[in-house]
Write a protein that holds these residues in place. Sequence first.
Motif, PDB file in Angstrom:
ATOM      1  N   SER A 126       0.842  -1.195   0.000  1.00  0.00           N
ATOM      2  CA  SER A 126       0.000   0.000   0.000  1.00  0.00           C
ATOM      3  C   SER A 126       0.875   1.242   0.000  1.00  0.00           C
ATOM      4  O   SER A 126       1.995   1.230   0.505  1.00  0.00           O
ATOM      5  N   SER A 127       0.353   2.303  -0.577  1.00  0.00           N
ATOM      6  CA  SER A 127       1.080   3.561  -0.697  1.00  0.00           C
ATOM      7  C   SER A 127       0.103   4.708  -0.571  1.00  0.00           C
ATOM      8  O   SER A 127      -1.071   4.568  -0.930  1.00  0.00           O
ATOM      9  N   PRO A 128       0.553   5.862  -0.080  1.00  0.00           N
ATOM     10  CA  PRO A 128      -0.335   7.035  -0.105  1.00  0.00           C
ATOM     11  C   PRO A 128      -0.762   7.340  -1.532  1.00  0.00           C
ATOM     12  O   PRO A 128       0.009   7.164  -2.480  1.00  0.00           O
ATOM     13  N   LEU A 129      -1.978   7.814  -1.697  1.00  0.00           N
ATOM     14  CA  LEU A 129      -2.507   8.084  -3.025  1.00  0.00           C
ATOM     15  C   LEU A 129      -1.878   9.321  -3.673  1.00  0.00           C
ATOM     16  O   LEU A 129      -2.125   9.586  -4.846  1.00  0.00           O
ATOM     17  N   TYR A 130      -1.075  10.049  -2.925  1.00  0.00           N
ATOM     18  CA  TYR A 130      -0.458  11.254  -3.472  1.00  0.00           C
ATOM     19  C   TYR A 130       1.018  11.048  -3.810  1.00  0.00           C
ATOM     20  O   TYR A 130       1.733  12.000  -4.104  1.00  0.00           O
ATOM     21  N   ILE A 131       1.488   9.783  -3.813  1.00  0.00           N
ATOM     22  CA  ILE A 131       2.889   9.495  -4.107  1.00  0.00           C
ATOM     23  C   ILE A 131       2.986   8.459  -5.219  1.00  0.00           C
ATOM     24  O   ILE A 131       2.427   7.370  -5.106  1.00  0.00           O
ATOM     25  N   GLY A 132       3.706   8.778  -6.275  1.00  0.00           N
ATOM     26  CA  GLY A 132       3.903   7.841  -7.381  1.00  0.00           C
ATOM     27  C   GLY A 132       2.873   8.020  -8.477  1.00  0.00           C
ATOM     28  O   GLY A 132       1.744   8.467  -8.235  1.00  0.00           O
ATOM     29  N   SER A 133       3.255   7.659  -9.695  1.00  0.00           N
ATOM     30  CA  SER A 133       2.363   7.896 -10.838  1.00  0.00           C
ATOM     31  C   SER A 133       1.084   7.075 -10.757  1.00  0.00           C
ATOM     32  O   SER A 133      -0.007   7.569 -11.057  1.00  0.00           O
ATOM     33  N   GLY A 134       1.194   5.791 -10.364  1.00  0.00           N
ATOM     34  CA  GLY A 134       0.013   4.933 -10.282  1.00  0.00           C
ATOM     35  C   GLY A 134      -1.006   5.435  -9.282  1.00  0.00           C
ATOM     36  O   GLY A 134      -2.194   5.618  -9.617  1.00  0.00           O
ATOM     37  N   PRO A 135      -0.588   5.683  -8.021  1.00  0.00           N
ATOM     38  CA  PRO A 135      -1.533   6.211  -7.040  1.00  0.00           C
ATOM     39  C   PRO A 135      -2.107   7.569  -7.422  1.00  0.00           C
ATOM     40  O   PRO A 135      -3.316   7.805  -7.289  1.00  0.00           O
ATOM     41  N   LYS A 136      -1.273   8.485  -7.913  1.00  0.00           N
ATOM     42  CA  LYS A 136      -1.767   9.822  -8.249  1.00  0.00           C
ATOM     43  C   LYS A 136      -2.747   9.799  -9.417  1.00  0.00           C
ATOM     44  O   LYS A 136      -3.662  10.628  -9.485  1.00  0.00           O
ATOM     45  N   MET A 137      -2.560   8.846 -10.329  1.00  0.00           N
ATOM     46  CA  MET A 137      -3.531   8.687 -11.410  1.00  0.00           C
ATOM     47  C   MET A 137      -4.913   8.397 -10.826  1.00  0.00           C
ATOM     48  O   MET A 137      -5.927   8.971 -11.238  1.00  0.00           O
ATOM     49  N   LEU A 138      -4.976   7.501  -9.844  1.00  0.00           N
ATOM     50  CA  LEU A 138      -6.241   7.145  -9.217  1.00  0.00           C
ATOM     51  C   LEU A 138      -6.830   8.327  -8.452  1.00  0.00           C
ATOM     52  O   LEU A 138      -8.032   8.592  -8.517  1.00  0.00           O
ATOM     53  N   LEU A 139      -5.977   9.027  -7.710  1.00  0.00           N
ATOM     54  CA  LEU A 139      -6.434  10.171  -6.932  1.00  0.00           C
ATOM     55  C   LEU A 139      -7.018  11.248  -7.841  1.00  0.00           C
ATOM     56  O   LEU A 139      -8.026  11.882  -7.505  1.00  0.00           O
ATOM     57  N   LEU A 173      -2.987  17.184 -10.105  1.00  0.00           N
ATOM     58  CA  LEU A 173      -4.096  16.254 -10.304  1.00  0.00           C
ATOM     59  C   LEU A 173      -4.996  16.713 -11.447  1.00  0.00           C
ATOM     60  O   LEU A 173      -5.502  15.895 -12.220  1.00  0.00           O
ATOM     61  N   VAL A 174      -5.198  18.017 -11.560  1.00  0.00           N
ATOM     62  CA  VAL A 174      -5.985  18.560 -12.673  1.00  0.00           C
ATOM     63  C   VAL A 174      -5.281  18.275 -13.992  1.00  0.00           C
ATOM     64  O   VAL A 174      -5.906  17.862 -14.981  1.00  0.00           O
ATOM     65  N   THR A 175      -3.965  18.475 -14.009  1.00  0.00           N
ATOM     66  CA  THR A 175      -3.180  18.212 -15.216  1.00  0.00           C
ATOM     67  C   THR A 175      -3.251  16.738 -15.609  1.00  0.00           C
ATOM     68  O   THR A 175      -3.399  16.403 -16.793  1.00  0.00           O
ATOM     69  N   ILE A 176      -3.171  15.854 -14.614  1.00  0.00           N
ATOM     70  CA  ILE A 176      -3.250  14.409 -14.873  1.00  0.00           C
ATOM     71  C   ILE A 176      -4.602  14.066 -15.493  1.00  0.00           C
ATOM     72  O   ILE A 176      -4.679  13.331 -16.484  1.00  0.00           O
ATOM     73  N   ARG A 177      -5.639  14.627 -14.936  1.00  0.00           N
ATOM     74  CA  ARG A 177      -6.984  14.320 -15.441  1.00  0.00           C
ATOM     75  C   ARG A 177      -7.155  14.840 -16.873  1.00  0.00           C
ATOM     76  O   ARG A 177      -7.779  14.180 -17.715  1.00  0.00           O
ATOM     77  N   GLU A 178      -6.609  16.018 -17.146  1.00  0.00           N
ATOM     78  CA  GLU A 178      -6.746  16.607 -18.477  1.00  0.00           C
ATOM     79  C   GLU A 178      -5.889  15.889 -19.520  1.00  0.00           C
ATOM     80  O   GLU A 178      -6.312  15.695 -20.658  1.00  0.00           O
ATOM     81  N   SER A 179      -4.673  15.498 -19.126  1.00  0.00           N
ATOM     82  CA  SER A 179      -3.754  14.860 -20.069  1.00  0.00           C
ATOM     83  C   SER A 179      -4.022  13.366 -20.221  1.00  0.00           C
ATOM     84  O   SER A 179      -3.663  12.761 -21.235  1.00  0.00           O
ATOM     85  N   GLY A 180      -4.616  12.762 -19.182  1.00  0.00           N
ATOM     86  CA  GLY A 180      -4.937  11.337 -19.244  1.00  0.00           C
ATOM     87  C   GLY A 180      -3.808  10.424 -18.826  1.00  0.00           C
ATOM     88  O   GLY A 180      -3.912   9.204 -18.994  1.00  0.00           O
ATOM     89  N   TYR A 181      -2.739  10.978 -18.268  1.00  0.00           N
ATOM     90  CA  TYR A 181      -1.667  10.115 -17.758  1.00  0.00           C
ATOM     91  C   TYR A 181      -0.945  10.813 -16.614  1.00  0.00           C
ATOM     92  O   TYR A 181      -1.034  12.037 -16.446  1.00  0.00           O
ATOM     93  N   ALA A 182      -0.239  10.014 -15.800  1.00  0.00           N
ATOM     94  CA  ALA A 182       0.538  10.548 -14.674  1.00  0.00           C
ATOM     95  C   ALA A 182       2.006  10.214 -14.866  1.00  0.00           C
ATOM     96  O   ALA A 182       2.352   9.181 -15.452  1.00  0.00           O
ATOM     97  N   TYR A 183       2.855  11.081 -14.329  1.00  0.00           N
ATOM     98  CA  TYR A 183       4.298  10.961 -14.519  1.00  0.00           C
ATOM     99  C   TYR A 183       4.979  11.331 -13.203  1.00  0.00           C
ATOM    100  O   TYR A 183       4.643  12.342 -12.591  1.00  0.00           O
TER     101      TYR A 183
END
Length: 256
Positions: free
Chosen positions: A132-145, A180-190
């Motif tokens: 488990s990881s905080p949802l605000y750390i790493g590309s995978g969790p932040k994508m979900l957040l 998070l807004v940028t991730i949602r708009e671009s469709g990917y997390a980095y």
Amino acid sequence: MNQSVTKALKLLDLFTEDNHELTLKEISHRASIPKPTAYRLLSALEANGFLYKTKENEHDSKYRLGLKLLELGQIVSDKLELRGMALPFMEALARDINEVVHLVIVNQQEATYIEKVESNRALRLYTRIGKSSPLYIGSGPKMLLAFLPPERQAEILSNSELHPLKDDKPIDKKMLLKELVTIRESGYAYSIGEQDADTTGISYPIYNYSNDVIASLAVSGLSSRFEGENLQILKLKTLETAKKISRTLGYKREGE
């Protein structure tokens, strides 16, 4: 575990394929506990949807398993179905790009890694299935957040301070919300170096038949390989794989 909770959970084990309905008297006898104690535990289970009472009279009551168990079982079933469907695609992607591939889901207030396919490289990341990881750390969790409703985001980020895994300096919440807004708009997390030093992660959403984001497909490896033209190739192939998994789960874009 609290003894009352343990006793109540053991009562659920009394219900089987051959004994799907039991009376208070039968439950008390089989559990070897007094009827008043059995009634108190059964009432708590009934109030929370784990049992429901099918008959009650002045002498006895009858109980069956409740729909709450079906609901919980469906959640487990969905996650197992997701893993089983996604794994062949993840294995194909890992063979193609030779980087580590993860499948990540939201688990209450955190992100949980439910599947992982290793690369053939010497580098081994510290992620593991079940981690488990905080949802605000790493590309995978932040994508979900990023794809959670605003109220869920606010709830998860409500702690007074959010800290990286390897740094005491708090995370800037305003900057995180913009990301998070940028991730949602671009469709990917980095992300770079957020979970493992000198590593980069990219993630894309996986959708279900209801067009909801239910997981993220994350690819991770040494940052030196996530640059220039190779980064664009990794992004394209990860996106294609995420789309294949989503379509397998019944996802259809508008107009399809």
